[in-house]
Write a protein that holds these residues in place. Structure first.
Motif, PDB file in Angstrom:
ATOM      1  N   PHE A 178     -24.492  -3.671  18.833  1.00 49.81           N
ATOM      2  CA  PHE A 178     -23.690  -4.900  18.790  1.00 49.81           C
ATOM      3  C   PHE A 178     -22.302  -4.700  19.390  1.00 49.81           C
ATOM      4  CE2 PHE A 178     -26.516  -4.861  15.033  1.00 49.81           C
ATOM      5  CZ  PHE A 178     -27.390  -5.873  15.426  1.00 49.81           C
ATOM      6  N   GLU A 179     -22.228  -3.799  20.388  1.00 52.83           N
ATOM      7  CA  GLU A 179     -20.984  -3.530  21.109  1.00 52.83           C
ATOM      8  C   GLU A 179     -19.855  -3.045  20.200  1.00 52.83           C
ATOM      9  OE1 GLU A 179     -20.017  -5.657  24.737  1.00 52.83           O
ATOM     10  OE2 GLU A 179     -21.330  -7.267  24.016  1.00 52.83           O
ATOM     11  N   LEU A 180     -20.244  -2.377  19.136  1.00 51.81           N
ATOM     12  CA  LEU A 180     -19.277  -1.752  18.243  1.00 51.81           C
ATOM     13  C   LEU A 180     -18.992  -0.326  18.696  1.00 51.81           C
ATOM     14  CD1 LEU A 180     -20.680  -2.934  14.796  1.00 51.81           C
ATOM     15  CD2 LEU A 180     -18.543  -3.698  15.851  1.00 51.81           C
ATOM     16  N   GLY A 181     -17.807   0.168  18.391  1.00 55.66           N
ATOM     17  CA  GLY A 181     -17.452   1.547  18.656  1.00 55.66           C
ATOM     18  C   GLY A 181     -16.835   2.182  17.422  1.00 55.66           C
ATOM     19  N   LEU A 182     -17.109   3.463  17.220  1.00 57.70           N
ATOM     20  CA  LEU A 182     -16.555   4.203  16.089  1.00 57.70           C
ATOM     21  C   LEU A 182     -15.866   5.449  16.607  1.00 57.70           C
ATOM     22  CD1 LEU A 182     -16.269   4.691  13.014  1.00 57.70           C
ATOM     23  CD2 LEU A 182     -18.437   5.958  13.130  1.00 57.70           C
ATOM     24  N   SER A 183     -14.615   5.650  16.193  1.00 57.66           N
ATOM     25  CA  SER A 183     -13.849   6.821  16.606  1.00 57.66           C
ATOM     26  C   SER A 183     -13.269   7.512  15.380  1.00 57.66           C
ATOM     27  CB  SER A 183     -12.717   6.418  17.557  1.00 57.66           C
ATOM     28  OG  SER A 183     -11.912   7.530  17.900  1.00 57.66           O
ATOM     29  N   LEU A 184     -13.503   8.826  15.272  1.00 52.56           N
ATOM     30  CA  LEU A 184     -12.915   9.665  14.237  1.00 52.56           C
ATOM     31  C   LEU A 184     -11.972  10.638  14.929  1.00 52.56           C
ATOM     32  CD1 LEU A 184     -16.231  10.545  12.345  1.00 52.56           C
ATOM     33  CD2 LEU A 184     -14.754   8.563  11.972  1.00 52.56           C
ATOM     34  N   ARG A 185     -10.740  10.741  14.486  1.00 53.52           N
ATOM     35  CA  ARG A 185      -9.764  11.556  15.211  1.00 53.52           C
ATOM     36  C   ARG A 185      -8.904  12.365  14.250  1.00 53.52           C
ATOM     37  NH1 ARG A 185      -8.648   6.317  15.421  1.00 53.52           N
ATOM     38  NH2 ARG A 185      -6.796   5.530  14.306  1.00 53.52           N
ATOM     39  N   GLY A 186      -8.347  13.443  14.775  1.00 58.59           N
ATOM     40  CA  GLY A 186      -7.434  14.264  14.006  1.00 58.59           C
ATOM     41  C   GLY A 186      -6.554  15.065  14.937  1.00 58.59           C
ATOM     42  N   GLY A 187      -5.399  15.500  14.418  1.00 58.22           N
ATOM     43  CA  GLY A 187      -4.497  16.282  15.245  1.00 58.22           C
ATOM     44  C   GLY A 187      -3.593  17.154  14.395  1.00 58.22           C
ATOM     45  N   GLY A 204      -7.525   9.961  11.394  1.00 56.70           N
ATOM     46  CA  GLY A 204      -7.689   8.517  11.413  1.00 56.70           C
ATOM     47  C   GLY A 204      -9.094   8.108  11.810  1.00 56.70           C
ATOM     48  N   VAL A 205      -9.378   6.832  11.606  1.00 52.33           N
ATOM     49  CA  VAL A 205     -10.683   6.250  11.927  1.00 52.33           C
ATOM     50  C   VAL A 205     -10.450   4.896  12.572  1.00 52.33           C
ATOM     51  CG1 VAL A 205     -12.912   5.452  11.044  1.00 52.33           C
ATOM     52  CG2 VAL A 205     -11.763   7.382   9.953  1.00 52.33           C
ATOM     53  N   THR A 206     -11.248   4.569  13.602  1.00 52.96           N
ATOM     54  CA  THR A 206     -11.170   3.268  14.239  1.00 52.96           C
ATOM     55  C   THR A 206     -12.562   2.678  14.380  1.00 52.96           C
ATOM     56  OG1 THR A 206      -9.144   3.672  15.491  1.00 52.96           O
ATOM     57  CG2 THR A 206     -10.677   2.082  16.414  1.00 52.96           C
ATOM     58  N   LEU A 207     -12.683   1.409  14.037  1.00 59.76           N
ATOM     59  CA  LEU A 207     -13.889   0.632  14.294  1.00 59.76           C
ATOM     60  C   LEU A 207     -13.489  -0.478  15.255  1.00 59.76           C
ATOM     61  CD1 LEU A 207     -16.904   0.123  13.633  1.00 59.76           C
ATOM     62  CD2 LEU A 207     -16.111  -1.462  11.849  1.00 59.76           C
ATOM     63  N   SER A 208     -14.119  -0.521  16.431  1.00 64.51           N
ATOM     64  CA  SER A 208     -13.746  -1.495  17.450  1.00 64.51           C
ATOM     65  C   SER A 208     -14.938  -2.367  17.826  1.00 64.51           C
ATOM     66  CB  SER A 208     -13.200  -0.796  18.694  1.00 64.51           C
ATOM     67  OG  SER A 208     -14.182   0.063  19.257  1.00 64.51           O
ATOM     68  N   ARG A 209     -14.632  -3.520  18.386  1.00 64.82           N
ATOM     69  CA  ARG A 209     -15.671  -4.471  18.785  1.00 64.82           C
ATOM     70  C   ARG A 209     -15.272  -5.129  20.097  1.00 64.82           C
ATOM     71  NH1 ARG A 209     -18.976  -8.067  20.256  1.00 64.82           N
ATOM     72  NH2 ARG A 209     -20.483  -9.057  18.863  1.00 64.82           N
ATOM     73  N   LYS A 210     -16.128  -5.005  21.129  1.00 62.16           N
ATOM     74  CA  LYS A 210     -15.893  -5.683  22.394  1.00 62.16           C
ATOM     75  C   LYS A 210     -16.231  -7.156  22.247  1.00 62.16           C
ATOM     76  CE  LYS A 210     -16.987  -1.595  25.180  1.00 62.16           C
ATOM     77  NZ  LYS A 210     -17.908  -1.016  26.205  1.00 62.16           N
ATOM     78  N   ALA A 211     -15.398  -7.989  22.847  1.00 62.20           N
ATOM     79  CA  ALA A 211     -15.611  -9.432  22.743  1.00 62.20           C
ATOM     80  C   ALA A 211     -15.582 -10.083  24.117  1.00 62.20           C
ATOM     81  CB  ALA A 211     -14.559 -10.043  21.833  1.00 62.20           C
ATOM     82  N   GLY A 212     -16.229  -9.451  25.074  1.00 57.52           N
ATOM     83  CA  GLY A 212     -16.331 -10.004  26.418  1.00 57.52           C
ATOM     84  C   GLY A 212     -14.978 -10.250  27.052  1.00 57.52           C
ATOM     85  N   ASP A 213     -14.784 -11.470  27.567  1.00 56.21           N
ATOM     86  CA  ASP A 213     -13.538 -11.810  28.246  1.00 56.21           C
ATOM     87  C   ASP A 213     -12.344 -11.861  27.293  1.00 56.21           C
ATOM     88  OD1 ASP A 213     -14.899 -12.009  30.630  1.00 56.21           O
ATOM     89  OD2 ASP A 213     -15.170 -14.185  30.504  1.00 56.21           O
ATOM     90  N   PHE A 214     -12.606 -11.818  26.000  1.00 58.80           N
ATOM     91  CA  PHE A 214     -11.515 -11.865  25.034  1.00 58.80           C
ATOM     92  C   PHE A 214     -10.934 -10.479  24.740  1.00 58.80           C
ATOM     93  CE2 PHE A 214     -14.049 -15.665  24.165  1.00 58.80           C
ATOM     94  CZ  PHE A 214     -13.062 -16.637  24.219  1.00 58.80           C
ATOM     95  N   GLY A 215     -11.490  -9.438  25.356  1.00 59.12           N
ATOM     96  CA  GLY A 215     -10.961  -8.102  25.162  1.00 59.12           C
ATOM     97  C   GLY A 215     -11.672  -7.343  24.051  1.00 59.12           C
ATOM     98  N   THR A 216     -10.975  -6.361  23.498  1.00 57.69           N
ATOM     99  CA  THR A 216     -11.519  -5.507  22.441  1.00 57.69           C
ATOM    100  C   THR A 216     -10.612  -5.581  21.212  1.00 57.69           C
ATOM    101  OG1 THR A 216     -12.484  -3.981  24.062  1.00 57.69           O
ATOM    102  CG2 THR A 216     -12.200  -3.168  21.821  1.00 57.69           C
ATOM    103  N   PHE A 217     -11.219  -5.742  20.049  1.00 54.31           N
ATOM    104  CA  PHE A 217     -10.482  -5.806  18.796  1.00 54.31           C
ATOM    105  C   PHE A 217     -10.789  -4.556  17.973  1.00 54.31           C
ATOM    106  CE2 PHE A 217     -11.087 -10.071  20.296  1.00 54.31           C
ATOM    107  CZ  PHE A 217      -9.885 -10.712  20.029  1.00 54.31           C
ATOM    108  N   SER A 218      -9.844  -4.119  17.169  1.00 60.02           N
ATOM    109  CA  SER A 218     -10.081  -2.910  16.376  1.00 60.02           C
ATOM    110  C   SER A 218      -9.453  -3.011  14.988  1.00 60.02           C
ATOM    111  CB  SER A 218      -9.534  -1.667  17.087  1.00 60.02           C
ATOM    112  OG  SER A 218      -8.121  -1.665  17.070  1.00 60.02           O
ATOM    113  N   LEU A 219     -10.065  -2.305  14.063  1.00 60.97           N
ATOM    114  CA  LEU A 219      -9.548  -2.090  12.715  1.00 60.97           C
ATOM    115  C   LEU A 219      -9.348  -0.592  12.567  1.00 60.97           C
ATOM    116  CD1 LEU A 219      -8.876  -3.081   9.833  1.00 60.97           C
ATOM    117  CD2 LEU A 219     -11.316  -2.779   9.285  1.00 60.97           C
ATOM    118  N   ASN A 220      -8.152  -0.163  12.141  1.00 65.41           N
ATOM    119  CA  ASN A 220      -7.773   1.245  12.204  1.00 65.41           C
ATOM    120  C   ASN A 220      -7.184   1.747  10.888  1.00 65.41           C
ATOM    121  OD1 ASN A 220      -7.747   1.438  15.440  1.00 65.41           O
ATOM    122  ND2 ASN A 220      -6.744  -0.449  14.798  1.00 65.41           N
TER     123      ASN A 220
END
Length: 243
Positions: A178-187, A204-220
């Motif tokens: 469903f065009e979702l992305g998951l990112s787990l990061r550390g530094g 940190g953790v990011t959950l993102s969602r592509k929305a076509g011409d509306f760009g990409t939204f994320s919760l972080n």
């Protein structure tokens, strides 16, 4: 994104995962120019807010060549508090080179200059290298130059040129249905002049969602793992549109 002063540390968060990252050229094009515009409810860089937990508007312009060379610039409003030169914005310039060794393994080299035109003794520059294998990316950034007043390990009232700080980072990035992305990061930030007194880790953790011409939204979600900093968890949202 990133003054040398410990009280105001960066890229931005995810949606700018990029705050300072160059775009990749399409293989079919010799030259590629792209732009990006983003908004975040909190500008987080390396675990720390660059806006006193306030929102930021961000944008950049990037050039890439099919050889792997890239260059660009990126800008964001910042707020480090009234006691730090009243800096209002950050302007980054960067260049890099990257390529693929195999279908699963790639590398990237970068040189970046973080500028704060309305501030004093705040600019600094880094050189970095990273490698990506499938969904795992790991790298290190080294401070080539920076200037800070009253840095730890420096005599009171003096200014010094700062170099030698190291920032180690890693991330796991997955494409979900469903065009979702998951990112787990550390530094981990290793400062040269403070004898370990201000070194810290973050994650940190990011959950993102592509929305076509509306760009990409994320919760972080981001957090620092040392109580000498503000180690409260931060949850923020972002939006990014590429052109």
């Amino acid at each position: 994104m990133k003054t040398q002063r410990i009280s105001a540390l960066v890229a931005s968060g995810l949606l700018v995962v990029g705050a300072s990252a160059s775009q990749v050229a399409l293989a079919a094009k010799t030259h590629s120019v792209s732009a990006n515009l983003g908004a975040v409810s909190n500008y987080i860089w390396r675990g720390q807010s660059q806006t006193q937990d306030g929102p930021a508007i961000q944008g950049g312009l990037d050039y890439a060549h099919e050889s792997g060379f890239s260059a660009g610039t990126w800008v964001s409003n910042v707020d480090f508090g009234d006691d730090i030169n009243d800096i209002n914005y950050e302007l980054d310039f960067y260049t890099g080179f990257g390529g693929s060794i195999s279908d699963d393994l790639s590398y990237a080299l970068k040189l970046i200059y973080y500028a704060y035109p309305d501030g004093r003794d705040s600019d600094f520059s880094e050189i970095g290298a990273s490698a990506t294998y499938k969904w795992l990316t790991a790298g290190v950034d080294y401070t080539l130059y920076g200037q800070a007043d009253d840095a730890d390990g420096v005599a009171d009232g003096e200014s010094t040129y700062i170099e030698g700080d190291l920032y180690y980072h890693a991330s796991l990035d997955f494409e979900l249905p469903f065009e979702l992305g998951l990112s787990l990061r550390g530094g981990y930030y290793d400062f040269r002049y403070n004898e370990g007194g201000n070194d810290y880790a973050h994650w940190g953790v990011t959950l993102s969602r592509k929305a076509g011409d509306f760009g990409t939204f994320s919760l972080n979600y981001d957090q620092i793992g040392r109580d000498t900093y503000d180690d409260d968890p931060r949850v923020w949202v972002g939006w990014l549109k590429e052109f």
